[in-house]
Design an enzyme around this catalytic site. Structure first.
Site, PDB file in Angstrom:
ATOM      1  N   ASN A   1      44.995  65.483  23.909  1.00 34.83           N
ATOM      2  CA  ASN A   1      46.254  66.117  24.642  1.00 34.83           C
ATOM      3  C   ASN A   1      47.136  66.384  23.441  1.00 34.83           C
ATOM      4  O   ASN A   1      48.069  65.476  22.947  1.00 34.83           O
ATOM      5  CB  ASN A   1      46.733  65.045  25.410  1.00 34.83           C
ATOM      6  CG  ASN A   1      48.020  65.522  26.186  1.00 34.83           C
ATOM      7  OD1 ASN A   1      48.360  66.584  26.063  1.00 34.83           O
ATOM      8  ND2 ASN A   1      48.638  64.768  27.089  1.00 34.83           N
ATOM      9  N   TRP A   2      47.283  67.800  23.192  1.00 29.49           N
ATOM     10  CA  TRP A   2      48.103  68.169  22.178  1.00 29.49           C
ATOM     11  C   TRP A   2      49.470  68.176  22.253  1.00 29.49           C
ATOM     12  O   TRP A   2      50.472  68.770  21.659  1.00 29.49           O
ATOM     13  CB  TRP A   2      47.663  69.425  21.627  1.00 29.49           C
ATOM     14  CG  TRP A   2      46.508  69.746  20.960  1.00 29.49           C
ATOM     15  CD1 TRP A   2      45.779  68.455  20.372  1.00 29.49           C
ATOM     16  CD2 TRP A   2      45.516  70.757  20.666  1.00 29.49           C
ATOM     17  NE1 TRP A   2      44.419  68.848  19.801  1.00 29.49           N
ATOM     18  CE2 TRP A   2      44.216  70.202  20.027  1.00 29.49           C
ATOM     19  CE3 TRP A   2      45.536  71.947  20.845  1.00 29.49           C
ATOM     20  CZ2 TRP A   2      43.272  71.040  19.286  1.00 29.49           C
ATOM     21  CZ3 TRP A   2      44.421  72.938  20.563  1.00 29.49           C
ATOM     22  CH2 TRP A   2      43.350  72.428  20.036  1.00 29.49           C
ATOM     23  N   LYS A   3      49.768  68.126  23.815  1.00 29.10           N
ATOM     24  CA  LYS A   3      51.257  68.108  24.256  1.00 29.10           C
ATOM     25  C   LYS A   3      52.006  69.441  23.805  1.00 29.10           C
ATOM     26  O   LYS A   3      51.107  70.633  23.715  1.00 29.10           O
ATOM     27  CB  LYS A   3      51.781  66.951  23.826  1.00 29.10           C
ATOM     28  CG  LYS A   3      51.203  65.680  24.359  1.00 29.10           C
ATOM     29  CD  LYS A   3      52.004  64.061  24.224  1.00 29.10           C
ATOM     30  CE  LYS A   3      50.983  63.229  24.783  1.00 29.10           C
ATOM     31  NZ  LYS A   3      51.805  61.774  24.644  1.00 29.10           N
TER      32      LYS A   3
ATOM     33  N   HIS B   1      50.459  63.251  34.131  1.00 31.60           N
ATOM     34  CA  HIS B   1      50.840  62.430  32.942  1.00 31.60           C
ATOM     35  C   HIS B   1      52.150  61.949  33.143  1.00 31.60           C
ATOM     36  O   HIS B   1      52.946  62.308  33.673  1.00 31.60           O
ATOM     37  CB  HIS B   1      50.853  63.586  31.835  1.00 31.60           C
ATOM     38  CG  HIS B   1      50.722  62.789  30.576  1.00 31.60           C
ATOM     39  ND1 HIS B   1      52.074  62.436  29.893  1.00 31.60           N
ATOM     40  CD2 HIS B   1      49.731  62.581  29.520  1.00 31.60           C
ATOM     41  CE1 HIS B   1      51.526  61.786  28.729  1.00 31.60           C
ATOM     42  NE2 HIS B   1      50.431  62.127  28.396  1.00 31.60           N
TER      43      HIS B   1
ATOM     44  N   GLU C   1      54.437  61.848  31.307  1.00 33.65           N
ATOM     45  CA  GLU C   1      55.598  62.700  30.750  1.00 33.65           C
ATOM     46  C   GLU C   1      55.942  63.652  31.952  1.00 33.65           C
ATOM     47  O   GLU C   1      56.971  64.194  31.873  1.00 33.65           O
ATOM     48  CB  GLU C   1      55.097  63.442  29.307  1.00 33.65           C
ATOM     49  CG  GLU C   1      55.355  62.582  28.206  1.00 33.65           C
ATOM     50  CD  GLU C   1      54.282  62.719  27.128  1.00 33.65           C
ATOM     51  OE1 GLU C   1      53.855  63.740  27.193  1.00 33.65           O
ATOM     52  OE2 GLU C   1      53.974  61.726  26.185  1.00 33.65           O
TER      53      GLU C   1
ATOM     54  N   GLU D   1      47.034  55.334  31.109  1.00 34.23           N
ATOM     55  CA  GLU D   1      47.835  55.263  29.986  1.00 34.23           C
ATOM     56  C   GLU D   1      49.221  54.508  30.167  1.00 34.23           C
ATOM     57  O   GLU D   1      50.087  54.941  30.928  1.00 34.23           O
ATOM     58  CB  GLU D   1      48.419  56.569  29.929  1.00 34.23           C
ATOM     59  CG  GLU D   1      47.210  57.717  29.596  1.00 34.23           C
ATOM     60  CD  GLU D   1      47.424  58.961  28.899  1.00 34.23           C
ATOM     61  OE1 GLU D   1      46.954  59.179  27.653  1.00 34.23           O
ATOM     62  OE2 GLU D   1      48.373  59.613  29.536  1.00 34.23           O
TER      63      GLU D   1
ATOM     64  N   GLY E   1      52.580  57.102  22.400  1.00 35.12           N
ATOM     65  CA  GLY E   1      53.562  57.688  21.303  1.00 35.12           C
ATOM     66  C   GLY E   1      54.335  56.607  20.468  1.00 35.12           C
ATOM     67  O   GLY E   1      55.230  56.919  19.772  1.00 35.12           O
TER      68      GLY E   1
ATOM     69  N   SER F   1      48.186  55.442  22.050  1.00 39.03           N
ATOM     70  CA  SER F   1      48.261  55.204  20.829  1.00 39.03           C
ATOM     71  C   SER F   1      47.036  54.758  20.231  1.00 39.03           C
ATOM     72  O   SER F   1      46.672  53.886  19.554  1.00 39.03           O
ATOM     73  CB  SER F   1      49.152  53.888  20.344  1.00 39.03           C
ATOM     74  OG  SER F   1      50.623  54.351  20.628  1.00 39.03           O
TER      75      SER F   1
ATOM     76  N   GLY G   1      46.680  61.562  22.060  1.00 39.49           N
ATOM     77  CA  GLY G   1      47.936  62.517  21.750  1.00 39.49           C
ATOM     78  C   GLY G   1      48.193  62.764  20.202  1.00 39.49           C
ATOM     79  O   GLY G   1      47.409  63.263  19.622  1.00 39.49           O
ATOM     80  N   GLY G   2      48.876  61.701  19.461  1.00 40.96           N
ATOM     81  CA  GLY G   2      49.342  62.010  18.022  1.00 40.96           C
ATOM     82  C   GLY G   2      47.791  62.091  17.476  1.00 40.96           C
ATOM     83  O   GLY G   2      47.937  63.006  16.482  1.00 40.96           O
TER      84      GLY G   2
HETATM   85  P1  13P Z   1      49.657  59.122  21.909  1.00 36.61           P
HETATM   86  O1  13P Z   1      48.021  58.754  21.634  1.00 36.61           O
HETATM   87  O2  13P Z   1      50.354  59.993  21.156  1.00 36.61           O
HETATM   88  O3  13P Z   1      50.080  57.699  22.291  1.00 36.61           O
HETATM   89  O4  13P Z   1      49.553  59.643  23.211  1.00 36.61           O
HETATM   90  C1  13P Z   1      48.633  59.493  24.364  1.00 36.61           C
HETATM   91  C2  13P Z   1      49.001  60.275  25.512  1.00 36.61           C
HETATM   92  O5  13P Z   1      50.118  60.456  26.259  1.00 36.61           O
HETATM   93  C3  13P Z   1      47.611  60.899  25.861  1.00 36.61           C
HETATM   94  O6  13P Z   1      47.810  61.919  27.153  1.00 36.61           O
END
Ligand code: 13P
Length: 233
Positions: A11-13, A89, A91, A154, A160, A192, A213-214
């Site tokens: 997930n590159w957000k 998600h 967010e 999640e 994050g 994470s 994500g990250g």
């Molecule tokens: P991180 O891996 O940056 O914690 O993000 C997880 C995420 O929200 C994937 O959708």
């Protein structure tokens, strides 16, 4: 029991596609033994699809078209070549006020459009501290149609923050989620997930992959997580 096929999803957000994402040896390409999906920002969907990557939208509206400035629909994602879409998600729940009911409607619209939705669930830190984790995920899952085939657990406090759930904490919730589902479903973990904890998390019997994500923005790191998953298939 044969293991469910592991799914490693990036997930590159709201970040640009990492350099080299479309190279021939890119870890974002499907590997024979495991599934790899990429969720780029909407503007990068077309280039991921043309690179032959299994691509998904980070969100989609249930209405197929109309006066919804700034949004894209599930049918538009499908027409653009997407195979999947993230629904609910944390967010999106936090910054766009998406409710459990809205997420359930999105999942249904995604399935109707021919996409494989990934419904995201998870508790906040205060909900965990108050002992409400199971209640929260149960309520989130109760809004989903029974056809759901991929859920991402999640925990919001792990996203994050660099503070992943422990393998035991994640396994406990995944096993609980499985008891709530009627149909076979892959349940992937997000929060994470990184090179250091991938092996332990992905080895748990009820963890069927990761939503990353990250660490998915760093191509080497993502590559090594994919390689770890491959050894565990
Ligand atoms: P991180 O891996 O940056 O914690 O993000 C997880 C995420 O929200 C994937 O959708």
């Amino acid at each position: 029991m044969t293991r469910r096929t592991l799914l490693i999803a990036a997930n590159w957000k709201m970040n640009p596609a990492p350099a080299g994402f479309d190279a021939a040896d890119s870890p974002f390409r499907k590997d024979g033994d495991i599934d790899v999906f990429v969720f780029p920002a909407s503007l990068d969907i077309a280039k991921c699809v043309s690179a032959g990557i299994i691509t998904g939208g980070q969100c989609g509206r249930r209405e197929s078209s109309g006066a919804f400035t700034g949004d894209v629909s599930m049918t538009m994602l499908k027409a653009a070549g997407c195979a999947s879409v993230l629904c609910g998600h944390s967010e999106r729940r936090k910054f766009h006020g998406e409710t459990d009911q809205a997420v359930g409607e999105q999942v249904k619209a995604a399935i109707d459009a021919g996409l494989t939705p990934i419904a995201c669930v998870g508790e906040t830190l205060s909900e965990r501290e108050e002992g409400k984790t199971f209640d929260v995920v149960k309520k989130q899952i109760s809004s989903l149609p029974p056809e759901i085939s991929i859920i991402a657990y999640e925990p919001v406090w792990a996203i994050g923050t660099g503070k992943s759930a422990t393998a035991a904490q994640a396994q406990e919730v995944h096993a609980y989620i499985r008891t709530l589902l009627k149909n076979p479903c892959r349940i992937i973990y997000g929060g994470s997930l990184n090179v250091a904890n991938a092996k332990e998390l992905l080895s748990q019997p009820d963890i069927d992959g990761g939503l990353i994500g990250g660490a998915s923005l760093k191509i080497e790191e993502f590559h090594s997580i994919v390689n770890t998953a491959r050894t565990l298939k």
